[in-house]
Design an enzyme around this catalytic site. Structure first.
Site, PDB file in Angstrom:
ATOM      1  N   THR A  12       0.840  -1.556  -0.140  1.00  0.00           N
ATOM      2  CA  THR A  12      -0.055   0.245  -0.050  1.00  0.00           C
ATOM      3  C   THR A  12       0.893   1.329   0.441  1.00  0.00           C
ATOM      4  O   THR A  12       2.004   1.174   0.460  1.00  0.00           O
ATOM      5  CB  THR A  12      -0.908  -0.069   1.134  1.00  0.00           C
ATOM      6  OG1 THR A  12      -0.364   0.527   2.219  1.00  0.00           O
ATOM      7  CG2 THR A  12      -1.706  -1.188   1.516  1.00  0.00           C
ATOM      8  N   GLY A  13       0.374   2.482  -0.454  1.00  0.00           N
ATOM      9  CA  GLY A  13       1.528   3.393  -0.161  1.00  0.00           C
ATOM     10  C   GLY A  13       2.558   3.005  -1.241  1.00  0.00           C
ATOM     11  O   GLY A  13       3.092   4.025  -1.079  1.00  0.00           O
ATOM     12  N   GLY A  17       7.349   7.173  -2.781  1.00  0.00           N
ATOM     13  CA  GLY A  17       8.250   6.693  -1.587  1.00  0.00           C
ATOM     14  C   GLY A  17       8.853   5.412  -1.530  1.00  0.00           C
ATOM     15  O   GLY A  17       8.769   4.548  -1.968  1.00  0.00           O
ATOM     16  N   ILE A  18       8.743   5.235  -0.011  1.00  0.00           N
ATOM     17  CA  ILE A  18       8.623   3.629   0.834  1.00  0.00           C
ATOM     18  C   ILE A  18       7.874   3.207  -0.083  1.00  0.00           C
ATOM     19  O   ILE A  18       8.767   2.164  -0.284  1.00  0.00           O
ATOM     20  CB  ILE A  18       8.849   3.966   2.150  1.00  0.00           C
ATOM     21  CG1 ILE A  18      10.288   4.612   2.266  1.00  0.00           C
ATOM     22  CG2 ILE A  18       9.441   2.071   2.592  1.00  0.00           C
ATOM     23  CD1 ILE A  18       9.916   4.996   4.280  1.00  0.00           C
ATOM     24  N   GLY A  19       7.146   3.082   0.049  1.00  0.00           N
ATOM     25  CA  GLY A  19       5.910   2.019  -0.759  1.00  0.00           C
ATOM     26  C   GLY A  19       6.679   1.474  -2.320  1.00  0.00           C
ATOM     27  O   GLY A  19       6.342   0.921  -2.928  1.00  0.00           O
ATOM     28  N   SER A 148       6.825   4.614  12.584  1.00  0.00           N
ATOM     29  CA  SER A 148       8.317   5.034  12.593  1.00  0.00           C
ATOM     30  C   SER A 148       8.573   5.767  14.003  1.00  0.00           C
ATOM     31  O   SER A 148       8.024   5.193  15.057  1.00  0.00           O
ATOM     32  CB  SER A 148       7.077   7.169  12.371  1.00  0.00           C
ATOM     33  OG  SER A 148       7.536   7.956  13.013  1.00  0.00           O
ATOM     34  N   TYR A 162      -0.360  12.159  15.004  1.00  0.00           N
ATOM     35  CA  TYR A 162       0.565  11.298  13.971  1.00  0.00           C
ATOM     36  C   TYR A 162       1.674  10.683  15.303  1.00  0.00           C
ATOM     37  O   TYR A 162       1.513   9.305  14.480  1.00  0.00           O
ATOM     38  CB  TYR A 162       1.285  11.959  12.762  1.00  0.00           C
ATOM     39  CG  TYR A 162       2.559  11.054  12.279  1.00  0.00           C
ATOM     40  CD1 TYR A 162       2.138  10.852  11.407  1.00  0.00           C
ATOM     41  CD2 TYR A 162       3.678  10.834  12.669  1.00  0.00           C
ATOM     42  CE1 TYR A 162       2.955  10.033  10.309  1.00  0.00           C
ATOM     43  CE2 TYR A 162       4.727  10.549  11.351  1.00  0.00           C
ATOM     44  CZ  TYR A 162       3.901  10.014  10.670  1.00  0.00           C
ATOM     45  OH  TYR A 162       5.250   9.356  10.444  1.00  0.00           O
TER      46      TYR A 162
END
Length: 278
Positions: A12-13, A17-19, A148, A162
């Site tokens: 997902t995502g 970026g990271i995904g 995170s 967050y």
């Protein structure tokens, strides 16, 4: 033989970026991948980068949509099964730091920002995991979530919702790891530090402001001792390690930090980061 041959992964995502980096690494190493994100153009860029890496397009399932939507969650699971027949790896990467449009931070943030943050960063992950559970049990699969270092015991007073959501995700990881390992499913979590992704631009900040912030933090040893902010591939390689049962079999329910040493320092929060977003 590639380490993810005959494996199917949902990331997902994965529109940036990271995904995106994770999807590319897993696909290059043999996995069939379902990629997803809200931005159709950026998701197509991910698909094209996978193809450019030498992967046949038939090994890519691309779904555009908002992960908080029940319909999109169902579509991710159903189309993956229809196209590939199984789910072996679930990467819960989608998440965001949602900014109060009034500019308020800390306790002055509207509680609606709390609701939106937890809907994306916690609830959608719970819902998608529930829907993938039976398939992952059938394949004796892996779940890796992306949290995170903000989830840790240090205060993050400017963006509490967050950090609270990421702490909840860490605890969710620990709880379901004990439950699902009995069925042969391993669950772990990655806790990145500062990584150069699109998260700053997503708050509305221009690219040059984002670059300035990353340069400032990465060049300050009291913020990132290793001397630079992370790149998406730094985290994607760790995710791939955790997705590889032969390499990480004995790791269960852990939250593994990858932050260049940031969590060993306490000075990052002494800087007023909101000044960069003005």
């Amino acid at each position: 033989m590639p380490r993810f041959s005959n494996k199917v992964a949902i990331i997902t995502g994965s529109s940036n970026g990271i995904g995106r980096a994770t999807a590319i690494i897993l696909a290059k190493d043999g996995a069939k991948v379902t990629i997803t994100g809200r931005n159709a153009e950026r998701l197509e860029e991910t698909k094209q980068q996978i193809i450019e890496a030498g992967i046949d397009s038939k090994n890519i399932n691309s779904i555009v949509g908002d992960l908080t939507s029940i319909e999109i969650q169902d579509k991710l699971i159903n189309t993956t099964i229809q196209k590939f027949g199984q789910i072996d790896i679930l990467i819960n990467n989608a998440g965001a730091a949602i900014i109060d449009p009034t500019g308020s931070t800390g306790i002055d943030q509207n509680v609606s920002i709390y609701d939106k943050t937890f809907e994306l960063n916690v609830r959608s992950i719970i819902e998608l995991t529930q829907k993938a559970k039976a398939h992952l049990i059938a394949s004796k699969g892996e779940i890796i979530s992306v949290s995170s270092i903000a989830s840790g015991p240090e205060a993050h007073s400017q963006f509490p919702y967050y950090s609270m959501s990421k702490a909840a995700l860490d605890q969710f990881t620990r709880n379901i790891a004990i439950e699902l390992v009995k069925s042969g499913v391993r669950v772990n979590c990655v806790n990145p530090g500062l990584v150069k992704t699109g998260i700053i631009q997503a708050t509305g900040a221009p690219t040059e402001v984002s670059d300035k912030l990353y340069e400032f933090l990465g060049s300050n040893p009291d913020c990132v001792p290793i001397g630079r902010v992370g790149q998406p591939e730094d985290i994607a390689n760790l995710i791939a390690f955790l997705a590889d049962r032969s390499a990480s079999f004995y790791i269960i329910g852990q939250t593994i930090k990858a932050d260049g040493g940031s969590s060993l320092m306490l000075a990052m929060n002494t800087h007023n980061l909101t000044d960069f977003l003005k």
